[in-house]
Design a protein around this motif. Sequence first.
Motif, PDB file in Angstrom:
ATOM      1  N   ALA A  70       0.700  -0.744  -0.266  1.00  0.00           N
ATOM      2  CA  ALA A  70      -0.361  -0.246   0.207  1.00  0.00           C
ATOM      3  C   ALA A  70       0.466   1.199  -0.376  1.00  0.00           C
ATOM      4  N   ARG A  71       0.689   2.404  -1.037  1.00  0.00           N
ATOM      5  CA  ARG A  71       1.049   3.722  -0.585  1.00  0.00           C
ATOM      6  C   ARG A  71       0.945   4.050   0.980  1.00  0.00           C
ATOM      7  N   THR A  72       1.767   4.353   1.832  1.00  0.00           N
ATOM      8  CA  THR A  72       2.385   5.234   2.242  1.00  0.00           C
ATOM      9  C   THR A  72       2.556   7.042   2.356  1.00  0.00           C
ATOM     10  N   GLU A  73       2.465   7.120   0.671  1.00  0.00           N
ATOM     11  CA  GLU A  73       2.943   8.201   0.702  1.00  0.00           C
ATOM     12  C   GLU A  73       1.952   8.826  -0.629  1.00  0.00           C
ATOM     13  N   LYS A  74       1.886   9.842  -0.929  1.00  0.00           N
ATOM     14  CA  LYS A  74       0.325   9.916  -1.843  1.00  0.00           C
ATOM     15  C   LYS A  74       1.616  10.258  -3.171  1.00  0.00           C
ATOM     16  N   ALA A  81       9.833   4.550  -2.979  1.00  0.00           N
ATOM     17  CA  ALA A  81       9.898   4.420  -1.598  1.00  0.00           C
ATOM     18  C   ALA A  81       8.438   4.726  -1.446  1.00  0.00           C
ATOM     19  N   HIS A  82       7.597   5.091  -2.158  1.00  0.00           N
ATOM     20  CA  HIS A  82       6.238   4.926  -1.691  1.00  0.00           C
ATOM     21  C   HIS A  82       5.371   4.270  -1.343  1.00  0.00           C
ATOM     22  N   VAL A  83       5.864   2.781  -1.236  1.00  0.00           N
ATOM     23  CA  VAL A  83       5.031   1.073  -1.534  1.00  0.00           C
ATOM     24  C   VAL A  83       5.680   1.086  -0.102  1.00  0.00           C
TER      25      VAL A  83
END
Length: 393
Positions: free
Chosen positions: A175-179, A186-188
């Motif tokens: 899941a994305r932890t950054e929009k 690194a957003h995943v």
Amino acid sequence: MSTPNPGMDAETFDQFLDQLERYVRERLIPAEKDVIEQDKVPDDILAEMKDMGLFGLTVPEEFGGAGLNITQYAKVVQTMAYAAPAYRSIFSINVGMFNSAIKNGGTPEQQAEWWPRIAAGEIACFGLTEPGSGSDSAAMQTMAKPDPDGNGWILNGTKRYITNAPHADVALIMARTEKDALPKNAHVSAFIVPMDTPGMSTSSPDKKMGQAGSHISDVMLDDVHVPGDALLGGETGQGFRFAMMSLDNGRISVGAASAGYARRALDSAIKYANERQAFGEPIANFQLIQQMLAESWTEIYAAEAMMADVTARVDRGEDTVKHAAAFKVFASEMCGRVVDRVVQIYGGAGYLAEYDAERFFRDARIYRIYEGTTQILQLQIAKRMLREYAQSV
């Protein structure tokens, strides 16, 4: 390089593999008709597979597993894949991708909790693909937001084509932890989510071209609350890296399965060619039939040689992204060519559902798609080659 894995004692493993080969031929193959008619692995066989330790093959012995290295694991997969694909499918996510992610990215606490559970037979699934994103992680829509009422997370999104989801006990969800998409994905992040968590649900199993008894479905996450320790490794931004490391094992599993199933199809064709009479003699005597048999055996042998090489590299701790991708590409494409020849050897009978050749043909098609399509993996191989060249000049 990672630490080399010696695996199970060689003599013990050889005895286990001999036992497994007998089990495949005497128990699993005779039950294939039931698997196809019921579209499921029978409960008694599933219980037997758990008792044999197949769900914990690569889990360390101290946590209840068999402690196999990747060379040994691939041989087990190849042996199991001689029978209907559903048998391999139901345990392969456990011992391939889920266990690999726990090994490479899990905290000691996560390993201590989940290794004994999957070794005991809890079934895992791997939630990466989505309706609008497969290989393109930048397009991933599933979001994980910090829980404002605690130190946990709230997950929302949908995953698609998830093997074992309809009967899984636990999922590894990307899941994305950054929009916004960040460099190097690194957003995943990755989350360990029990399937009975409120807000988790699955769709009805998808109807497929082949591989009866192996189930895939959507996984829906609707305000799924998980605690902070559900975050794999306890750190955000590492999910995609863990997923890719896990997919190397998944690709080796698919390659091994392709080699095993191609061997089954070829053995069937040899038997049929010796029994089928034309012009007063077995068609096995005809040179063009022999050419198809010989080409098939040669390609299976090449895939097995690739498997031995790539798994040895993994067990030595080498970087095998390129090698695992190449093995999966070759073995899955090879299996497609073999089952096509097998249908041709059967002739008109090969198009009829009452003969095995038709089933082999349908079952084998997915191997060229999942855990990375041939085309995506070719791009990955080429990018790695070009990167290595740039570093060498």
